[in-house]
Structures are given as structure tokens and as C-alpha cells.
Design an enzyme around this catalytic site. Structure first.
Site, PDB file in Angstrom:
ATOM      1  N   GLU A  95      36.345 -52.433  10.669  1.00 19.25           N
ATOM      2  CA  GLU A  95      35.044 -52.818  11.230  1.00 19.25           C
ATOM      3  C   GLU A  95      34.349 -51.608  11.852  1.00 19.25           C
ATOM      4  O   GLU A  95      33.155 -51.393  11.616  1.00 19.25           O
ATOM      5  CB  GLU A  95      35.250 -53.914  12.282  1.00 19.25           C
TER       6      GLU A  95
ATOM      7  N   TYR B 250      34.200 -40.675   1.573  1.00 22.10           N
ATOM      8  CA  TYR B 250      35.011 -41.811   1.139  1.00 22.10           C
ATOM      9  C   TYR B 250      35.395 -41.677  -0.339  1.00 22.10           C
ATOM     10  O   TYR B 250      36.533 -41.968  -0.721  1.00 22.10           O
ATOM     11  CB  TYR B 250      34.257 -43.130   1.361  1.00 22.10           C
TER      12      TYR B 250
ATOM     13  N   GLY C 247      35.455 -32.984  13.955  1.00 24.36           N
ATOM     14  CA  GLY C 247      35.825 -31.786  13.202  1.00 24.36           C
ATOM     15  C   GLY C 247      37.301 -31.425  13.306  1.00 24.36           C
ATOM     16  O   GLY C 247      37.712 -30.340  12.915  1.00 24.36           O
TER      17      GLY C 247
ATOM     18  N   GLY D 189      39.728 -33.609  12.119  1.00 24.57           N
ATOM     19  CA  GLY D 189      40.481 -34.409  11.147  1.00 24.57           C
ATOM     20  C   GLY D 189      40.885 -35.778  11.658  1.00 24.57           C
ATOM     21  O   GLY D 189      41.732 -36.441  11.055  1.00 24.57           O
ATOM     22  N   ILE D 190      40.281 -36.207  12.773  1.00 19.66           N
ATOM     23  CA  ILE D 190      40.706 -37.486  13.369  1.00 19.66           C
ATOM     24  C   ILE D 190      40.268 -38.666  12.494  1.00 19.66           C
ATOM     25  O   ILE D 190      41.008 -39.645  12.347  1.00 19.66           O
ATOM     26  CB  ILE D 190      40.181 -37.611  14.811  1.00 19.66           C
ATOM     27  N   GLY D 191      39.080 -38.578  11.903  1.00 20.57           N
ATOM     28  CA  GLY D 191      38.620 -39.651  11.018  1.00 20.57           C
ATOM     29  C   GLY D 191      39.580 -39.875   9.863  1.00 20.57           C
ATOM     30  O   GLY D 191      39.972 -41.014   9.567  1.00 20.57           O
TER      31      GLY D 191
ATOM     32  N   TYR E 211      25.257 -44.161  19.454  1.00 16.38           N
ATOM     33  CA  TYR E 211      25.183 -43.167  18.374  1.00 16.38           C
ATOM     34  C   TYR E 211      24.362 -43.707  17.203  1.00 16.38           C
ATOM     35  O   TYR E 211      23.616 -42.967  16.553  1.00 16.38           O
ATOM     36  CB  TYR E 211      26.608 -42.830  17.928  1.00 16.38           C
ATOM     37  N   GLU E 212      24.480 -45.023  16.951  1.00 14.83           N
ATOM     38  CA  GLU E 212      23.720 -45.672  15.869  1.00 14.83           C
ATOM     39  C   GLU E 212      22.388 -46.239  16.373  1.00 14.83           C
ATOM     40  O   GLU E 212      21.712 -46.957  15.636  1.00 14.83           O
ATOM     41  CB  GLU E 212      24.567 -46.786  15.233  1.00 14.83           C
TER      42      GLU E 212
END
Lengths: 163, 163
Positions: free
Chosen positions: A83, A131, A93, A95-97, A25-26
């Protein structure tokens, strides 16, 4: 339905898979050399270097948060360093984060940590806004420094004792 | 003559003194709440959060380097994070800073770490030049983020489970 659980040694292959997915992804997948057996050895022995939690959505592995403990000499207390935090594409989308960060906040409070720290790419304004909305502070004045490879080996060969 | 030795629990008051001296040098002494008993508890039990080495010059305590182990999910290996490096004023210019870094490079290699990391103030060009001369890389794209205090407590009270 979402649940967040602590990883066990049996999750090492799953964690290794998700590390590679995050790296892809990065666009950094070529830099990943971690394998499941590294993670099994380093995370689940008597002196683990890290802890990991796994999110499951209706029983399917949906993401992971990978953290370890650091220490503040100013506070005289440990901190929690996040990390990696990754949610697989089909599960975004939901809300898991934020659920991961709330889980880590509870871990931090339970372990008498002064707070949580992590790194963000300076140009990732969406992440920074997210954040900041949680009350986090971006430390604009500081830069991370890394010494590894040949430079590390060369420095290790220097004579550290002076007269 | 310089020697570098591992700190023991009996050094906790000395380490606390030098943490305050470093904070005063950075004009942040009001932010230091660490005490010797915090350090004795957190650094010298069965699961220490940190390690510390002390430099002595002709037997006098001249400085300290304070570090802990982190973990790279890309490398699948631990790293060494240098939290504080401090040399008392009368002992500067004797190569003690470099001797500390060489000592830490040896610790990193001995413990199978991929490298050493630390933070530097973005405007401290003298320090950045010194680190680059050792072969270190400044990660210009990344910023540290911190979540603590009320924001941490509030997040810990969020319900992390979603349906």
C-alpha cells in the site's frame, strides 16, 4: 547500517507520523485522517488488516513499508499488496527502497503468495523504470474504481433482493 | 426470485466452477490454476484470505461476488476490494449485478469500511458508465503493477541489509 524489522503496536505513532510525511510529500496531507489509535486497533489485534515493516538506519527510523494480503481467484493463492513505501528524505539514495521490496519478496515467498502488487502514478516514469528493472509488469489496461461516501451509503440502502 | 447468501466451505467446488466460467468469458481460461481445495483452504479457515457471496435465482446458483479486505493508510480504515463479480449467462439482465454491489455496500458499512474498490478494463465503457451511475470514481491516474514468477524469486534472494 540498515536493518528492517516488523512493526509492533508501539510503533503506531511512528507509522502515523510517516503516513503524514508521505502524504505531505504527495501534497495530500489534507486527506489524511488516520491516527495512531486507528492503526493500533486495525493492525495489531487478533485479525490484523495489515502488516508493516520499519527500516532503521544506525538505529534511526528511516522509512516504512505497509502491506496486506489480497487473493487471486485465477491462481487460487494469496498475494501481497504494497500500500505504501516511504523513505524519509535524509535516508534516500541508500538502497532502502530496494531493500524493502526484497524484504517483501521474501515475505511473499514465505507465505506462499503468487506475487506482489502495488499502484504507481501513470506519469511517474522514474518509478515505473525502477519497477520494470526489477522485473515488474505495469498493467496498462486496468483502472482502479472507488465507491465511497454518500454513494456507498445510498447503495447500501438499496433493496438487493429482486423478484 | 433472487437471494444472496454467504458462501460456505461446501461451496468451494461451485466457486471454482464459476471462476473458470468467468475466465472463459474473459478468454483467460488457460490462466486459471485455482482448484476447489485451494479455495476451501484459503477462504474458510481461522484466518480467511477472502469472503464470497452467492446469488441464487429460484434456488439455482446464478453468480458470485468474491471480495477481501484492504486498508487505507490515509483513512485509517479498512476497505472492501471486489475481486470478481460474475453472473451466469441465463441470469443476466435481472439486476443481479446491482444486487451484489448493494449487498457489498451493506457489508462495507457494517464492517466500518471507508468504501469499496475494484478494477475495470479501461476500454469497457459500458461497465464504466454503470459504475459511474452508481456514484463510483475511476482513478485515471493510477496503474496497477505486478511482480511475480522468476522476478519475485530473484528479488527474494537479494540481500536486503545494506551498510
Amino acid at each position: 547500517m540498515l536493518s528492517v524489522r516488523s512493526a509492533t503496536v508501539d510503533d503506531s505513532p511512528l507509522i502515523a507520523d510517516m503516513i503524514r510525511e508521505l502524504a505531505a510529500y504527495e501534497r495530500q496531507q489534507d486527506e489524511v485522517t488516520a491516527r495512531a489509535d486507528n492503526l493500533a486497533r486495525d493492525g495489531f489485534g487478533p485479525h490484523p488488516f495489515f502488516e508493516c515493516v520499519i527500516a532503521e538506519w544506525d538505529g534511526s527510523p528511516a522509512g516504512f513499508a505497509f502491506y496486506y494480503f489480497i487473493y487471486s481467484t485465477w491462481k487460487g493463492a494469496p498475494g501481497l499488496h504494497l500500500e505504501d513505501l516511504f523513505v524519509r528524505a535524509p535516508f534516500r539514495g541508500k538502497g532502502i527502497g530496494k531493500a524493502f521490496l526484497a524484504h517483501l519478496a521474501r515475505v511473499a515467498v514465505a507465505r506462499n503468495c503468487y506475487g506482489i502488487r502495488w499502484h504507481v502514478l501513470a506519469w511517474n516514469q522514474d518509478a515505473i523504470n525502477f519497477y520494470r528493472a526489477l522485473g515488474a509488469t505495469v498493467l496498462e489496461d486496468w483502472r482502479a474504481v472507488r465507491l465511497d461516501g454518500d454513494a456507498l451509503e445510498n447503495l447500501a440502502r438499496e433493496d438487493g433482493q429482486r423478484e
